[in-house]
Motif scaffolding. Sequence first.
Motif, mmCIF file in Angstrom:
data_model
loop_
_atom_site.group_PDB
_atom_site.id
_atom_site.type_symbol
_atom_site.label_atom_id
_atom_site.label_comp_id
_atom_site.label_asym_id
_atom_site.label_seq_id
_atom_site.Cartn_x
_atom_site.Cartn_y
_atom_site.Cartn_z
ATOM 1 N N UNK A 1 -3.933 -9.639 -2.855
ATOM 2 C CA UNK A 1 -5.129 -8.940 -3.304
ATOM 3 C C UNK A 1 -5.927 -8.349 -2.144
ATOM 4 N N UNK A 2 -6.119 -9.142 -1.078
ATOM 5 C CA UNK A 2 -6.923 -8.666 0.044
ATOM 6 C C UNK A 2 -6.263 -7.474 0.721
ATOM 7 N N UNK A 3 -4.981 -7.585 0.981
ATOM 8 C CA UNK A 3 -4.259 -6.503 1.643
ATOM 9 C C UNK A 3 -4.192 -5.280 0.749
ATOM 10 N N UNK A 4 -3.979 -5.485 -0.546
ATOM 11 C CA UNK A 4 -3.892 -4.360 -1.474
ATOM 12 C C UNK A 4 -5.219 -3.611 -1.548
ATOM 13 N N UNK A 5 -6.345 -4.356 -1.525
ATOM 14 C CA UNK A 5 -7.653 -3.710 -1.593
ATOM 15 C C UNK A 5 -7.897 -2.831 -0.376
ATOM 16 N N UNK A 6 -7.531 -3.332 0.805
ATOM 17 C CA UNK A 6 -7.717 -2.553 2.032
ATOM 18 C C UNK A 6 -6.862 -1.297 2.011
ATOM 19 N N UNK A 7 -5.607 -1.446 1.629
ATOM 20 C CA UNK A 7 -4.700 -0.291 1.599
ATOM 21 C C UNK A 7 -5.189 0.738 0.581
ATOM 22 N N UNK B 1 -7.367 5.990 -0.431
ATOM 23 C CA UNK B 1 -8.320 6.874 -1.101
ATOM 24 C C UNK B 1 -9.067 7.736 -0.086
ATOM 25 N N UNK B 2 -9.471 7.143 1.045
ATOM 26 C CA UNK B 2 -10.122 7.922 2.092
ATOM 27 C C UNK B 2 -9.200 9.007 2.627
ATOM 28 N N UNK B 3 -7.928 8.675 2.771
ATOM 29 C CA UNK B 3 -6.951 9.667 3.240
ATOM 30 C C UNK B 3 -6.859 10.825 2.258
ATOM 31 N N UNK B 4 -6.884 10.494 0.953
ATOM 32 C CA UNK B 4 -6.840 11.561 -0.052
ATOM 33 C C UNK B 4 -8.048 12.462 0.030
ATOM 34 N N UNK B 5 -9.220 11.874 0.272
ATOM 35 C CA UNK B 5 -10.438 12.676 0.405
ATOM 36 C C UNK B 5 -10.383 13.592 1.628
ATOM 37 N N UNK C 1 -7.666 14.882 2.718
ATOM 38 C CA UNK C 1 -6.451 15.702 2.545
ATOM 39 C C UNK C 1 -5.372 15.309 3.550
ATOM 40 N N UNK C 2 -5.236 14.009 3.739
ATOM 41 C CA UNK C 2 -4.192 13.453 4.603
ATOM 42 C C UNK C 2 -3.126 12.841 3.706
ATOM 43 N N UNK C 3 -1.918 13.300 3.846
ATOM 44 C CA UNK C 3 -0.827 12.796 3.019
ATOM 45 C C UNK C 3 -0.497 11.357 3.412
ATOM 46 N N UNK C 4 -0.274 10.522 2.426
ATOM 47 C CA UNK C 4 0.031 9.115 2.699
ATOM 48 C C UNK C 4 1.444 8.772 2.220
ATOM 49 N N UNK C 5 2.115 7.970 3.022
ATOM 50 C CA UNK C 5 3.417 7.397 2.655
ATOM 51 C C UNK C 5 3.296 5.885 2.892
ATOM 52 N N UNK C 6 3.008 5.175 1.836
ATOM 53 C CA UNK C 6 2.685 3.748 1.961
ATOM 54 C C UNK C 6 3.730 2.916 1.229
ATOM 55 N N UNK C 7 4.293 1.985 1.939
ATOM 56 C CA UNK C 7 5.257 1.039 1.362
ATOM 57 C C UNK C 7 4.898 -0.362 1.876
ATOM 58 N N UNK C 8 4.220 -1.114 1.044
ATOM 59 C CA UNK C 8 3.737 -2.446 1.427
ATOM 60 C C UNK C 8 4.367 -3.482 0.502
ATOM 61 N N UNK C 9 5.098 -4.384 1.076
ATOM 62 C CA UNK C 9 5.744 -5.458 0.319
ATOM 63 C C UNK C 9 5.239 -6.787 0.867
ATOM 64 N N UNK C 10 4.154 -7.270 0.294
ATOM 65 C CA UNK C 10 3.544 -8.508 0.768
ATOM 66 C C UNK C 10 3.249 -9.411 -0.420
ATOM 67 N N UNK C 11 3.718 -10.638 -0.415
ATOM 68 C CA UNK C 11 3.471 -11.553 -1.539
ATOM 69 C C UNK C 11 2.021 -12.019 -1.566
#
Length: 428
Positions: free
Chosen positions: A295-301, A306-310, A312-322
């Motif tokens: 939850x904590x890591x997901x909230x930060x990402x 969202x800031x990157x979208x504002x 206009x920065x393209x994001x490629x995010x792949x986070x695999x954390x239990x």
Amino acid sequence: MREHLPDFLRAIVSTTANVLLMSSLLQPKYSKRVTRLAMLGILAADLGTAAYCYLSGNLTMLAKLDIVLFAVLCFAVRPLFQDSFMQWLFSYLTVQNISDVVIILSFEIARFLPCPEYGNTVLRIVLFAVFLLVLNRWVRPLYRQAVEHWATYFAVALGVYLTFNYYVLFSEDVVSMLTENAAQLLLVIFIALAAYSSIFISLKNLQQEYQVKQENHAMHAERAYLQLAAESMTQRLRLMEETAVQNSRAAHDRRHFNNLLLELVQRGDMDAATALLKKESAAGDGGSRVYCENLALNAVVCHYAELAGQLEIKTEIEVDAPRQLAVDSLELSMAVANLMENALHACAALPAGERRYLRVTCRIAGRLLLEVENPCAGPVTLDAEGYPVSAEEGHGVGTKSVIAFAKKYDGELLYKQEGRVFRVRLLV
């Protein structure tokens, strides 16, 4: 000539040892060849004077001349060494004090040996060898510190030197003086050795205390960086709570949407169902996206995506954390937040028209591997340890908190720039 052989042997041992001591304690300015030639010149002149005095049978004159001659010769070669005048003088006095200690001890002990003439020479060899071994193997680094701070310890060297030479310069017969004042001279030797030993022991203790203070300072600095990062994460904690609420609302709204869509399909109202789907697609899923189970890591990402979208920065995010990690989730989230924030700042600084993107990859394969990649406008300055250096006031705290996090978990942190692409890899 044979009766003077023990005298010549003592002279050779003492003069050679004095030259070796000077060479060991001083910092040569020129090549070894030049230094050796100068030392050989001192050796030859001192031995010549000793030979003259021995042949004339005047040991008292030899003792007095030796003090003056060795000083004159050493003053002559002083420019060959890097030490300042006072540093050189401190070393010269120390050499003379060592030589006096050895000469007195060898004379006093040799009186009780079966063959004192040759026993004296053997004792000088042994004692000089011990002093040279101790100086070169253990004491030299500490001695160089004493030389650097000569003003603090100069009185010790000068006081011992004057005491020894008082007995020599004001005696009519040096042999009788050594015999009659044995107790006083041995007491002076004890005081001299105790004083020098105290100097080196105190320097060693100060050095150890300084190292401990440096380590403690580094630990306090790391804690301070983590504290600063923790304070800066207060708002991010609120963000995580808000994100969790948003996710809950999104899931609740999704259930209502699915029920409504199912009802429209069952009634056969396909136009209404199609319009509802288009409306939902246009609204988008906003901040309800789930990148990982933590939850904590997901909230930060989510926040920085969202800031990157504002921006206009393209994001490629792949986070695999239990949900449960081997490291503290909040501390990891702080590190990820700082890295993503720095990456967004770098992208925002790019000239207009250049491609802006943020690539974040996080995987668990025995250990947690995190990689953040982004383009940058120019070269990034790295320090001796390979960490970025910020010249701007108030910047760099985030990077230091990431470094502190990596050190806390004995992780590996690598900053690397290839062309206009900047990557950070963290393995913990």
